[in-house]
Enzyme design. Structure first.
Site, PDB file in Angstrom:
ATOM      1  N   GLU A  17     -40.434  18.301  29.465  1.00  0.00           N
ATOM      2  CA  GLU A  17     -41.458  17.329  29.050  1.00  0.00           C
ATOM      3  C   GLU A  17     -42.044  17.677  27.682  1.00  0.00           C
ATOM      4  OE1 GLU A  17     -41.995  14.528  30.298  1.00  0.00           O
ATOM      5  OE2 GLU A  17     -40.987  14.737  32.230  1.00  0.00           O
ATOM      6  N   TYR A  74     -50.608  13.148  29.632  1.00  0.00           N
ATOM      7  CA  TYR A  74     -49.244  12.707  29.934  1.00  0.00           C
ATOM      8  C   TYR A  74     -48.445  13.798  30.663  1.00  0.00           C
ATOM      9  CZ  TYR A  74     -44.331  12.217  29.723  1.00  0.00           C
ATOM     10  OH  TYR A  74     -43.025  12.209  30.127  1.00  0.00           O
ATOM     11  N   ASP A  90     -46.962   7.480  28.877  1.00  0.00           N
ATOM     12  CA  ASP A  90     -46.402   7.804  27.569  1.00  0.00           C
ATOM     13  C   ASP A  90     -46.160   6.492  26.815  1.00  0.00           C
ATOM     14  OD1 ASP A  90     -44.282   6.763  28.960  1.00  0.00           O
ATOM     15  OD2 ASP A  90     -42.830   7.976  27.884  1.00  0.00           O
TER      16      ASP A  90
END
Length: 317
Positions: free
Chosen positions: A12, A95, A113
């Site tokens: 991520e 996020y 996002d």
DNA sequence: CACACGTGGGC
DNA sequence: TGCCCAAGTGT
């Protein structure tokens, strides 16, 4: 599917503002070198930057190490499992916290996002400006009740997939698409106006001389300041000037034997700056510069800008 | 809140 | 070329 939080975390962070194709080789290499949170917490900075060289946004990897240390010291080596706790770690914002919490731990939260903003702005015709941080709360409130309560991680990944395939920024929904009937903006022909986004950053022009100074097979380098752009990376010594035309005369004033090596500038774009760099050779040896052989330099982390300068120099020879 | 912070690709 | 886009966070 891999739900190991350490793995999800690394992917991520790497994927922030970065394309999947770019990330894959970095991800494999990073995980091989630093397979655990403990290994990341104990790694040397040079090793970290080398693993991240070329990916950009280098504060991401420095913050990951800070977070790894936090996990080891404040959480007994156990990965926090809620979005709320994850957000207390360096480099993990709303996020990434939601992505890890939903994928690894099944927490029912939307991972907001750029893709999710776009997908739901279009489906629901949400007019809030996504460039405004305050809009996040509005999107969160609208999307939370829609998140699949049983498979929130799959929901988040599915929406992101939708955003990178059928609902890309410049892709219009086709009338035969199964999503057409859910897409309010498609139905009134306003799809491509969503999401509303106001911010535009302009790139400020910057002009530099990159100094080529050689002694017994070694070239001069300087380490950049420990904060700011390209922090701590090694580059050729860089002198800044007000314009392209001012570079050569400016360098000559300090180094009378200066020799201009490049006719056209080596250009490099950052998010907010446009650099034009002239390679200039000088005979003088400065004590403030560090002289490194190619072998010594190659093991240090390098930025894409420096690789461009090296390539331009090599073309001269 | 506005801005700093990298890089690569599309048109 | 210049501008936009691409899985954001820290200050």
């Amino acid at each position: 599917m891999d739900k190991e939080p350490y793995h999800i975390w690394i992917s991520e962070i790497m994927l922030q503002q970065t394309q999947v194709e770019t990330v894959i080789p970095y991800y494999e290499r990073f995980l091989s070198a630093l397979p655990t949170v403990a290994a990341l917490a104990n790694a040397d900075e040079a090793v970290l930057l080398k693993l991240w060289s070329g990916l950009g946004y280098y504060s991401r990897v420095r913050n990951m190490q800070k977070a790894a240390i936090q996990i080891m010291t404040e959480h007994g080596g156990v990965f926090p499992s809620t979005a709320k706790d994850l957000q207390t770690l360096s480099g993990i914002g709303p996020y990434t916290a939601a992505a890890i919490a939903s994928i690894s731990f099944g927490e029912v939260v939307p991972a907001l996002d750029g893709n999710m903003f776009r997908v739901f702005a279009r489906l629901l015709k949400i007019d809030a400006d996504i460039a405004q941080p305050s809009s996040r709360k509005l999107f969160y409130t609208r999307i939370l009740p829609i998140v699949d309560p049983v498979r929130p991680g799959d929901f988040n990944q599915a929406i992101m997939d939708l955003g990178t395939s059928l609902m890309r920024a410049k892709a219009e929904t086709k009338s035969e698409s199964p999503f057409a009937r859910f897409n309010l903006s498609f139905q009134d022909g306003t799809e491509l106006t969503y999401p509303i986004k106001s911010k535009k950053v302009k790139q400020i022009p910057k002009f530099y001389a990159a100094i080529i100074s050689e002694t017994s097979g070694a070239l001069a380098y300087e380490q950049r300041p420990k904060t700011g752009l390209l922090a701590n990376f090694w580059t050729f010594p860089l002198l800044e000037f007000d314009s392209w035309d001012a570079i050569y005369d400016g360098v000559s004033a300090q180094y009378p034997d200066a020799k201009q090596l490049t006719i056209s500038p080596v250009t490099h774009l950052f998010t907010h700056q446009k650099w034009q760099v002239m390679l200039v050779q000088v005979d003088k040896i400065e004590e403030k510069w560090t002289y490194l052989t190619d072998e010594a330099y190659d093991v240090l982390p390098q930025t894409t800008l420096q690789l461009k300068l090296q390539a331009a120099l090599k073309e001269m020879q």
